[in-house]
Design a protein around this motif. Structure first.
Motif, mmCIF file in Angstrom:
data_model
loop_
_atom_site.group_PDB
_atom_site.id
_atom_site.type_symbol
_atom_site.label_atom_id
_atom_site.label_comp_id
_atom_site.label_asym_id
_atom_site.label_seq_id
_atom_site.Cartn_x
_atom_site.Cartn_y
_atom_site.Cartn_z
ATOM 1 N N UNK A 13 1.010 -0.995 0.357
ATOM 2 C CA UNK A 13 -0.124 -0.223 0.107
ATOM 3 C C UNK A 13 0.992 1.510 -0.325
ATOM 4 N N UNK A 14 0.935 2.570 -1.078
ATOM 5 C CA UNK A 14 1.481 3.200 -1.084
ATOM 6 C C UNK A 14 1.753 4.305 0.182
ATOM 7 N N UNK A 15 0.187 4.388 0.542
ATOM 8 C CA UNK A 15 -0.336 5.101 1.511
ATOM 9 C C UNK A 15 0.522 4.636 2.747
ATOM 10 N N UNK A 16 0.701 3.758 3.081
ATOM 11 C CA UNK A 16 1.787 2.996 4.416
ATOM 12 C C UNK A 16 2.862 2.851 4.314
ATOM 13 N N UNK A 17 3.367 3.480 5.385
ATOM 14 C CA UNK A 17 4.202 4.350 5.743
ATOM 15 C C UNK A 17 5.587 2.405 5.811
ATOM 16 N N UNK A 18 7.134 2.381 5.402
ATOM 17 C CA UNK A 18 7.734 1.647 5.602
ATOM 18 C C UNK A 18 8.251 1.416 7.408
ATOM 19 N N UNK A 19 8.479 0.988 7.933
ATOM 20 C CA UNK A 19 10.277 0.834 8.993
ATOM 21 C C UNK A 19 10.895 1.168 8.224
ATOM 22 N N UNK A 64 8.636 -5.407 2.479
ATOM 23 C CA UNK A 64 8.801 -6.349 3.485
ATOM 24 C C UNK A 64 9.017 -5.011 4.642
ATOM 25 N N UNK A 65 9.076 -4.116 4.586
ATOM 26 C CA UNK A 65 9.593 -3.471 6.542
ATOM 27 C C UNK A 65 7.471 -2.700 6.530
ATOM 28 N N UNK A 74 -2.437 -5.521 28.592
ATOM 29 C CA UNK A 74 -1.782 -5.646 29.555
ATOM 30 C C UNK A 74 -0.259 -5.023 29.734
ATOM 31 N N UNK A 75 0.001 -4.013 29.109
ATOM 32 C CA UNK A 75 1.652 -3.641 29.486
ATOM 33 C C UNK A 75 1.466 -3.371 30.343
ATOM 34 N N UNK A 76 2.907 -3.897 30.709
ATOM 35 C CA UNK A 76 3.369 -2.755 32.068
ATOM 36 C C UNK A 76 5.229 -2.049 32.077
ATOM 37 N N UNK A 77 4.930 -1.634 32.990
ATOM 38 C CA UNK A 77 7.000 -0.710 33.443
ATOM 39 C C UNK A 77 7.481 -1.632 33.164
ATOM 40 N N UNK A 78 7.773 -2.635 32.867
ATOM 41 C CA UNK A 78 9.098 -3.546 32.994
ATOM 42 C C UNK A 78 9.029 -3.762 31.603
ATOM 43 N N UNK A 79 8.042 -4.195 30.791
ATOM 44 C CA UNK A 79 8.463 -3.850 29.343
ATOM 45 C C UNK A 79 9.505 -3.095 28.692
ATOM 46 N N UNK A 80 10.407 -3.014 27.718
ATOM 47 C CA UNK A 80 10.342 -2.546 26.545
ATOM 48 C C UNK A 80 10.213 -1.382 25.833
ATOM 49 N N UNK A 81 8.819 -1.346 25.475
ATOM 50 C CA UNK A 81 7.956 -0.691 24.659
ATOM 51 C C UNK A 81 7.132 -0.001 25.610
ATOM 52 N N UNK A 82 7.993 0.408 26.892
ATOM 53 C CA UNK A 82 6.477 0.886 27.888
ATOM 54 C C UNK A 82 7.853 2.058 28.572
ATOM 55 N N UNK A 83 9.546 1.343 28.245
ATOM 56 C CA UNK A 83 10.250 2.107 28.620
ATOM 57 C C UNK A 83 10.913 3.594 27.634
ATOM 58 N N UNK A 84 10.559 3.003 25.869
ATOM 59 C CA UNK A 84 12.064 3.251 25.246
ATOM 60 C C UNK A 84 10.157 4.029 24.404
ATOM 61 N N UNK A 85 10.942 5.318 23.258
ATOM 62 C CA UNK A 85 10.645 5.596 21.932
ATOM 63 C C UNK A 85 10.130 4.313 21.180
ATOM 64 N N UNK A 86 8.930 4.173 20.997
ATOM 65 C CA UNK A 86 8.392 2.641 19.824
ATOM 66 C C UNK A 86 9.195 3.223 18.139
ATOM 67 N N UNK A 87 8.757 4.657 17.681
ATOM 68 C CA UNK A 87 9.001 4.528 16.503
ATOM 69 C C UNK A 87 8.305 3.134 15.789
#
Length: 210
Positions: A13-19, A64-65, A74-87
């Motif tokens: 999809x050209x409207x959907x960005x890639x990582x 592919x990205x 159910x995310x908790x403070x111990x998880x990396x995605x709650x400690x860092x910018x996700x981007x």
């Protein structure tokens, strides 16, 4: 429902960005794997059933990205995605019983660079904005406060210091050298020593004026 309206399919999809790179895509997948291991529920959004196959697009190896959006419950403070910018298209969802609980959660953490409020009640919106501190706010939208040239963009506390855009940006990235030239009629000498009756009279006058 909103994602389905905007992006009936993801891959190609050209409207959907890639990582931006395979390394960052791997980082996002590692974050999700860790969240699942620690007990979170990970829900990957799927393309709309029956949507037409994507036509060939000149996206190159970015296809592919193109990572499908993911909700994490159910995310908790111990998880990396709650400690860092996700981007990336990963959204942790935290539930609450009362609005005050959500406000307390925000205020218990470092000041955010942005706060996005969604709702229809102006009074509730105003209560949330009065009760929280953030670098900027978009109401019923995301990111758009950054794009507005007349709104200063910047953080507060841990999310940054100072702001730029327009005149504020010009002043922020310049040094304004202060220069004071005393007027011939300046009365500053009345405050210089030696102190005595004249100084007491001047200070008494200043106290009455202030």
């Amino acid at each position: 429902a909103a994602v389905a309206r905007l992006f009936p399919y993801f891959e190609g999809n050209p409207d959907y960005a890639s990582i931006i790179s395979t390394r960052h895509l791997a980082r996002l997948r590692t974050m999700l794997q860790q969240a699942q291991t620690l007990g979170a529920q990970v829900q990957v959004l799927q393309p709309v059933p029956g949507s037409p196959p994507p036509p060939p697009q000149g996206i190159g190896d970015g296809v592919g990205r193109q990572m499908a959006p993911v909700l994490v419950f159910g995310a908790t403070a111990q998880m990396q995605l709650m400690q860092e910018e996700i981007f990336g298209p990963v959204l942790p969802v935290l539930s609450y019983e009362r609005l005050q609980d959500a406000v307390a959660h925000i205020n218990a953490h470092p000041r955010p660079l942005a706060l996005y409020w969604f709702g229809r009640s102006d009074s509730v919106r105003d209560d949330v904005l009065r009760s929280t501190v953030s670098g900027g706010v978009s109401v019923n939208d995301t990111l758009m406060h950054i794009a507005h040239d007349n709104l200063p963009f910047g953080g507060v506390g841990d999310s940054g210091w100072g702001a730029y855009h327009g005149e504020r940006g010009y002043l922020r990235f310049c040094h304004q050298k202060s220069v004071l030239v005393q007027s011939r009629f300046g009365m500053g000498h009345l405050l210089y020593p030696p102190y005595g009756a004249r100084f007491d009279r001047v200070m008494g006058l200043l106290r009455r004026l202030m």
